[in-house]
Design a protein around this motif. Structure first.
Motif, PDB file in Angstrom:
ATOM      1  N   SER A 172       9.362   4.404 -10.491  1.00  0.00           N
ATOM      2  CA  SER A 172       7.763   4.447 -10.677  1.00  0.00           C
ATOM      3  C   SER A 172       7.797   6.012 -11.207  1.00  0.00           C
ATOM      4  CB  SER A 172       7.188   3.812  -9.816  1.00  0.00           C
ATOM      5  OG  SER A 172       5.703   4.628 -10.038  1.00  0.00           O
ATOM      6  N   ASN A 173       6.942   6.259 -12.680  1.00  0.00           N
ATOM      7  CA  ASN A 173       6.603   7.526 -12.972  1.00  0.00           C
ATOM      8  C   ASN A 173       5.461   8.034 -12.421  1.00  0.00           C
ATOM      9  OD1 ASN A 173       4.895   5.410 -14.290  1.00  0.00           O
ATOM     10  ND2 ASN A 173       4.282   7.188 -15.785  1.00  0.00           N
ATOM     11  N   VAL A 174       4.750   7.117 -11.666  1.00  0.00           N
ATOM     12  CA  VAL A 174       3.522   7.399 -10.771  1.00  0.00           C
ATOM     13  C   VAL A 174       3.901   7.682  -9.401  1.00  0.00           C
ATOM     14  CG1 VAL A 174       1.289   6.743 -10.067  1.00  0.00           C
ATOM     15  CG2 VAL A 174       2.072   6.597 -12.381  1.00  0.00           C
ATOM     16  N   LEU A 175       4.684   6.722  -8.852  1.00  0.00           N
ATOM     17  CA  LEU A 175       4.843   6.713  -7.303  1.00  0.00           C
ATOM     18  C   LEU A 175       5.886   7.258  -6.787  1.00  0.00           C
ATOM     19  CD1 LEU A 175       3.929   2.893  -7.104  1.00  0.00           C
ATOM     20  CD2 LEU A 175       2.299   4.913  -6.151  1.00  0.00           C
ATOM     21  N   GLY A 176       7.007   7.457  -7.557  1.00  0.00           N
ATOM     22  CA  GLY A 176       8.186   7.957  -7.563  1.00  0.00           C
ATOM     23  C   GLY A 176       9.016   6.825  -6.713  1.00  0.00           C
ATOM     24  N   THR A 177       8.481   5.814  -6.493  1.00  0.00           N
ATOM     25  CA  THR A 177       9.564   4.734  -5.957  1.00  0.00           C
ATOM     26  C   THR A 177      10.617   4.312  -6.629  1.00  0.00           C
ATOM     27  OG1 THR A 177       7.213   3.540  -5.456  1.00  0.00           O
ATOM     28  CG2 THR A 177       9.184   2.365  -4.858  1.00  0.00           C
ATOM     29  N   ILE A 178      11.951   4.239  -6.007  1.00  0.00           N
ATOM     30  CA  ILE A 178      13.069   3.756  -6.668  1.00  0.00           C
ATOM     31  C   ILE A 178      13.336   2.348  -6.343  1.00  0.00           C
ATOM     32  CG2 ILE A 178      15.532   4.161  -6.679  1.00  0.00           C
ATOM     33  CD1 ILE A 178      15.002   7.042  -5.988  1.00  0.00           C
ATOM     34  N   ASN A 179      13.291   1.380  -6.967  1.00  0.00           N
ATOM     35  CA  ASN A 179      13.414  -0.016  -6.794  1.00  0.00           C
ATOM     36  C   ASN A 179      14.551  -0.464  -6.675  1.00  0.00           C
ATOM     37  OD1 ASN A 179      10.442  -0.376  -6.694  1.00  0.00           O
ATOM     38  ND2 ASN A 179      10.492  -0.674  -9.176  1.00  0.00           N
ATOM     39  N   PRO A 180      14.910  -1.537  -5.575  1.00  0.00           N
ATOM     40  CA  PRO A 180      16.271  -2.054  -5.352  1.00  0.00           C
ATOM     41  C   PRO A 180      16.675  -2.927  -6.526  1.00  0.00           C
ATOM     42  CG  PRO A 180      14.424  -3.057  -3.977  1.00  0.00           C
ATOM     43  CD  PRO A 180      13.930  -2.306  -4.948  1.00  0.00           C
ATOM     44  N   ASP A 190       0.974  -1.373   0.245  1.00  0.00           N
ATOM     45  CA  ASP A 190       0.016   0.120  -0.194  1.00  0.00           C
ATOM     46  C   ASP A 190       0.900   1.197  -0.073  1.00  0.00           C
ATOM     47  OD1 ASP A 190      -2.258  -1.261  -0.095  1.00  0.00           O
ATOM     48  OD2 ASP A 190      -2.845  -1.356   2.093  1.00  0.00           O
ATOM     49  N   ASP A 191       2.042   1.150   0.369  1.00  0.00           N
ATOM     50  CA  ASP A 191       2.958   2.241   0.279  1.00  0.00           C
ATOM     51  C   ASP A 191       3.786   2.421  -0.864  1.00  0.00           C
ATOM     52  OD1 ASP A 191       4.883   0.368   0.807  1.00  0.00           O
ATOM     53  OD2 ASP A 191       5.870   1.125   2.571  1.00  0.00           O
ATOM     54  N   GLY A 192       3.518   1.517  -1.726  1.00  0.00           N
ATOM     55  CA  GLY A 192       4.080   1.798  -3.372  1.00  0.00           C
ATOM     56  C   GLY A 192       5.223   1.176  -3.567  1.00  0.00           C
ATOM     57  N   ARG A 193       5.474   0.166  -2.813  1.00  0.00           N
ATOM     58  CA  ARG A 193       6.828  -0.380  -3.030  1.00  0.00           C
ATOM     59  C   ARG A 193       6.685  -2.031  -3.267  1.00  0.00           C
ATOM     60  NH1 ARG A 193       8.528   2.221   2.394  1.00  0.00           N
ATOM     61  NH2 ARG A 193       9.977   3.815   1.938  1.00  0.00           N
ATOM     62  N   LEU A 194       7.602  -2.714  -4.182  1.00  0.00           N
ATOM     63  CA  LEU A 194       7.440  -3.833  -4.486  1.00  0.00           C
ATOM     64  C   LEU A 194       7.334  -4.647  -3.217  1.00  0.00           C
ATOM     65  CD1 LEU A 194       9.946  -3.829  -7.482  1.00  0.00           C
ATOM     66  CD2 LEU A 194       7.562  -3.739  -7.655  1.00  0.00           C
ATOM     67  N   ARG A 195       6.579  -5.842  -3.471  1.00  0.00           N
ATOM     68  CA  ARG A 195       6.763  -6.851  -2.051  1.00  0.00           C
ATOM     69  C   ARG A 195       7.687  -7.924  -2.583  1.00  0.00           C
ATOM     70  NH1 ARG A 195       0.465  -7.323  -0.337  1.00  0.00           N
ATOM     71  NH2 ARG A 195       1.251  -9.140   0.313  1.00  0.00           N
ATOM     72  N   LEU A 196       8.821  -7.506  -2.306  1.00  0.00           N
ATOM     73  CA  LEU A 196      10.141  -8.276  -2.736  1.00  0.00           C
ATOM     74  C   LEU A 196      10.084  -9.565  -1.850  1.00  0.00           C
ATOM     75  CD1 LEU A 196      13.192  -5.753  -2.680  1.00  0.00           C
ATOM     76  CD2 LEU A 196      11.764  -6.933  -4.603  1.00  0.00           C
ATOM     77  N   ALA A 206      11.609   9.148   2.782  1.00  0.00           N
ATOM     78  CA  ALA A 206      12.511   7.770   2.530  1.00  0.00           C
ATOM     79  C   ALA A 206      13.468   7.991   1.406  1.00  0.00           C
ATOM     80  CB  ALA A 206      11.266   6.983   2.122  1.00  0.00           C
ATOM     81  N   ALA A 207      14.413   7.029   1.468  1.00  0.00           N
ATOM     82  CA  ALA A 207      15.412   7.006   0.608  1.00  0.00           C
ATOM     83  C   ALA A 207      15.187   6.748  -0.925  1.00  0.00           C
ATOM     84  CB  ALA A 207      16.669   6.234   1.112  1.00  0.00           C
ATOM     85  N   ASP A 208      14.015   5.698  -0.664  1.00  0.00           N
ATOM     86  CA  ASP A 208      13.564   5.097  -2.147  1.00  0.00           C
ATOM     87  C   ASP A 208      12.771   6.031  -2.902  1.00  0.00           C
ATOM     88  OD1 ASP A 208      11.627   4.458  -0.402  1.00  0.00           O
ATOM     89  OD2 ASP A 208      11.557   2.344  -0.958  1.00  0.00           O
ATOM     90  N   ARG A 209      12.323   7.334  -2.443  1.00  0.00           N
ATOM     91  CA  ARG A 209      11.654   8.172  -2.902  1.00  0.00           C
ATOM     92  C   ARG A 209      12.209   8.987  -3.986  1.00  0.00           C
ATOM     93  NH1 ARG A 209       7.106  10.573  -3.952  1.00  0.00           N
ATOM     94  NH2 ARG A 209       5.316   9.974  -3.005  1.00  0.00           N
ATOM     95  N   GLY A 210      11.747   9.166  -5.314  1.00  0.00           N
ATOM     96  CA  GLY A 210      12.103  10.155  -6.238  1.00  0.00           C
ATOM     97  C   GLY A 210      11.405  11.371  -6.402  1.00  0.00           C
ATOM     98  N   GLY A 211      11.803  12.029  -7.171  1.00  0.00           N
ATOM     99  CA  GLY A 211      11.076  13.358  -7.230  1.00  0.00           C
ATOM    100  C   GLY A 211       9.564  13.462  -8.033  1.00  0.00           C
TER     101      GLY A 211
END
Lengths: 148, 417
Positions: free
Chosen positions: B174-182, B148-154, B331-336
Motif C-alpha cells: 500500500s502506498n498509504v499504509l505501507g502494508t505488504i500484502n501476502p 483497523d490496523d491497515g491489513r486485508l481481512r483475509l 511488523a514484518a509486513d510493514r514497508g517503508g
C-alpha cells in the motif's frame, strides 16, 4: 523561511481558522454552493440568503487546511451586505490579488487582505481560491435561475 | 550487510541541493525516487552516441539502440524472475500497464455477471481501470475490506471468491499504509477458485526482492520512476499464455506482422503490445537503474528501510497528538511508508511547514480516496524512505513536525473574536 511562513499564516488567518466567524448552515438559503479541492481534500459549502439584491447572510461549512477554512470565514464576513454585483467585484479583486495584481482600491477587502501572502506559495493559491470559486458558481446559478 | 549510505548518496546529485536554505531531506520516495548519476549518464550516452529508432533500421545506430533496448527487457525479466523476456511489455507507467491488461485481457474474457475482486486499499490506478472494464463488460466489482490496523481481512477472502470471480487485482504494498500484502496466499486461494491475480507492484518492486513465479502472479505492473529510473517507463509482466490470447491494446506501427487495407495480423508477444516508437532512451536508462539496485541488493535495501521505518515510527510515535496509520511498528509486513496526521491540522499545512524546513513529504489523499474514507480522514501526511535516506534525516523530519506543531499551536494565537 519561517518569516515567509508568517507571511502565509498571518495572525488574522490563524485566528479565523481557530475561531471561524460565519460558520454553520443557513436554513432557507437562496444560494447553496459547494466545492472541493480534489487534490487536497479541502471541502467547503456556502449558504447565502439574498434580500433585495443583497447578500443578507453568509455562512459556510467545511473542513480542510488553515488557508481554505480561514479564507472561507473571512470571505463570508466580507460578502454580507454586498449587492450581488459588488460580490462579483469582490471575487474579481480576490482573483487579481492571487495573480499579484493590485486590487481595485474601491473594493474593501477587509481581513481578506491578509491572504496577499498566499501568492508566494503557488501550490496553496487553490486552497484560498476555493471559497470565492464556490460562491462565484453559486451566484452564476442563482442569476441564471432568476433570468429564466 | 548494512548499506554504505554515505557512498550511495554521492551517486545522487540532487541530494546535495538545498531547499529554502536547508539541506534537502527527500522523503517522498513513494511518489517518485531520485536518480543516480549512472541513470542520468545513460540518457546522455544514448542521445549522444546511438540515438536511433529501433527494430526497423538496418544501420549501425539502429542495431545498437535495438540491442540496448531489448537487453533491458532481458534484465527486467531477470529482476522479477520472470521465466522469459517475452513476458515483459514496456508501457508508460504502472497505470498504463494495468490499463493494458484490463483492456486487452478483460474485454476479451469477461462477461456480464462476472466479478472482479479488489481491495479497499487500492491506488486509483488499480481501481479506476477495473471500474471502466466493469462498465464496458457488465462485470461487477467486489472488495476485500481492511482491518483497523491497515491489513486485508483475509478471513473474508474465501467468501468473496465465488464461481463468478474471474480476476483478483490487488496491491503488493500500500502506498498509504505501507502494508505488504501476502500475495502468495491470495494467489493460492484465487487460483483454487479459477480466478487470475493481477498484482500492482508499483510500491514493492523498488523496495523488495520480487519473484513473480514464487508469488504466482498472473500479471504484475510497476514503474521505472519509483525505482531510480526515468519517468515514462512502466512494465507489464504477464504469463506468456495470457499474452498470447490477448488482443492488442493500441494499434499502429511495430505491433503488426502484416497489414492489409482492411485488416492486419499481429506481431509476436511482447511487441504486439508496444505500438509505435517506444520510450527508447528512458527504457535504456531504466536498465541502469535495475543494474544499480541489483548491485546494492534488494535484500539489503529492504533491511535498511525496515530500520529507518522502525526508527521513524518510534520517534513519530513519541509526538503527542500524532496518529500513525497502518500495521504496527516492527511488523514484518510493514514497508517503508509512514502516513500520519497531527490533531487539528490539515496535512497540507504540515507539509508547507516541513517544506520550509527543507523536508519533502507528500500531503494529500495519495490517489487513494476510498482508503481515506475508510480511515475517516480527508488526507494524510506521508513520509516514505529509500536506500539513500538516513536516521539523521528521520530526525530532521521529527524536528520539522514538532516545529509545525509549535508554529500552529502558539497559545497567543488562540484569541477570542
Amino acid at each position: 523561511m519561517i518569516e515567509q511562513l508568517d507571511e502565509l499564516y498571518r495572525e488574522v488567518i490563524l485566528d479565523h481558522f481557530k475561531n471561524p466567524s460565519h460558520s454553520g448552515d443557513l436554513p432557507g438559503a437562496h444560494i447553496k454552493a459547494e466545492g472541493t479541492n480534489p487534490l487536497c481534500g479541502d471541502e467547503v459549502t456556502f449558504y447565502l440568503t439574498i434580500d433585495d439584491g443583497r447578500v443578507a447572510q453568509a455562512r459556510f461549512q467545511g473542513k480542510g487546511c488553515v488557508i481554505s477554512q480561514a479564507a472561507s470565514s473571512m470571505f463570508a464576513g466580507q460578502l454580507e451586505g454586498k449587492t450581488l454585483n459588488d460580490a462579483t467585484r469582490l471575487i474579481d479583486a480576490m482573483k487579481g490579488l492571487m495573480q499579484g495584481r493590485d486590487p481595485d482600491p474601491s473594493v474593501d477587502l477587509g481581513d481578506l487582505e491578509a491572504l496577499a501572502g498566499v501568492r508566494k506559495f503557488p501550490v496553496r493559491v487553490k486552497c484560498a481560491a476555493l471559497s470565492w470559486n464556490v460562491v462565484e458558481q453559486g451566484l452564476q446559478d442563482y442569476r441564471a435561475g432568476h433570468r429564466s | 550487510m548494512t548499506l554504505d549510505v554515505k557512498r550511495i548518496r554521492r551517486d545522487f546529485p540532487i541530494l546535495s541541493r538545498t531547499v529554502h536554505g536547508r539541506p534537502l531531506v527527500y522523503l517522498d520516495n513513494a511518489a517518485t525516487s531520485q536518480k543516480p548519476r549512472q541513470v542520468i549518464d545513460a540518457l546522455t550516452r544514448y542521445y549522444t552516441q546511438f540515438n536511433a529508432n529501433i527494430h526497423r533500421g538496418i544501420h549501425t545506430l539502429a542495431e545498437e539502440a535495438t540491442a540496448a533496448y531489448e537487453a533491458v527487457r532481458e534484465r527486467t525479466a531477470q529482476f522479477i524472475h520472470a521465466p522469459s523476456a517475452r513476458a515483459i511489455v514496456f508501457t508508460r507507467n504502472a497505470t498504463e500497464a494495468i490499463n493494458l491488461f484490463a483492456n486487452a485481457w478483460g474485454r476479451k474474457h469477461l462477461r456480464s455477471g462476472d466479478q472482479i475482486l479488489l481491495s479497499e486499499m487500492e491506488h486509483h490506478s488499480n481501481l479506476v481501470p477495473w471500474q471502466l472494464l466493469a462498465r464496458a463488460t457488465g462485470a461487477s466489482l467486489a472488495f476485500l475490506k481492511i482491518s483497523d490496523d491497515g491489513r486485508l481481512r483475509l478471513e473474508e477472502l474465501d467468501d468473496l471468491l465465488t464461481p463468478r470471480t474471474k480476476l483478483v487485482a490487488i496491491t503488493h504494498m500500500s502506498n498509504v499504509l505501507g502494508t505488504i500484502n501476502p500475495i502468495e496466499r491470495i494467489v493460492e486461494r484465487a487460483h483454487a477458485r479459477g480466478a487470475l491475480v493481477v498484482v500492482d507492484a508499483a510500491q514493492s518492486a523498488p523496495h523488495l526482492p520480487l519473484d513473480v513465479q514464487r508469488l504466482g502472479a498472473d500479471a504484475l505492473a510497476f514503474s521505472s520512476h519509483k525505482m531510480l529510473g526515468p519517468t515514462g517507463v512502466g512494465v507489464l509482466y504477464a504469463r506468456e499464455e495470457l499474452l498470447e490470447t490477448m488482443d492488442p491494446f493500441l494499434g499502429g506501427g511495430e505491433m503488426i506482422s502484416d497489414v492489409q487495407l482492411t485488416s492486419s495480423t499481429w506481431n509476436d508477444i511482447p511487441w504486439k503490445f508496444e505500438a509505435g516508437t517506444p520510450n527508447i532512451a528512458d527504457v535504456i536508462a531504466f536498465g541502469e537503474a535495475l543494474a544499480y539496485l541489483e548491485r546494492i541488493g534488494l535484500t539489503d535495501i529492504r533491511a535498511h528501510e525496515r530500520d529507518l521505518t522502525a526508527y521513524a515510527m518510534k520517534r513519530l510515535g513519541e509526538i503527542e497528538d500524532l496518529a500513525l496509520y497502518g500495521p504496527p511498528n516492527g511488523a514484518a509486513d510493514r514497508g517503508g511508508v509512514v502516513s500520519f496526521n497531527l490533531a487539528g491540522l490539515h496535512p497540507h499545512d504540515v507539509g508547507t511547514v516541513l517544506d520550509a524546513e527543507g523536508v519533502a513529504i507528500r500531503a494529500g489523499h495519495h490517489c487513494a480516496k476510498p482508503l481515506m474514507r475508510r480511515l475517516g480522514v480527508v488526507a494524510t501526511a506521508r513520509a516514505s524512505f529509500y536506500l539513500y535516506n538516513t536516521k539523521e534525516e528521520v530526525d530532521g523530519l521529527v524536528e520539522a513536525v514538532r516545529a509545525a506543531q509549535a508554529f500552529f499551536g502558539k497559545p497567543a494565537r488562540v484569541t477570542s473574536r
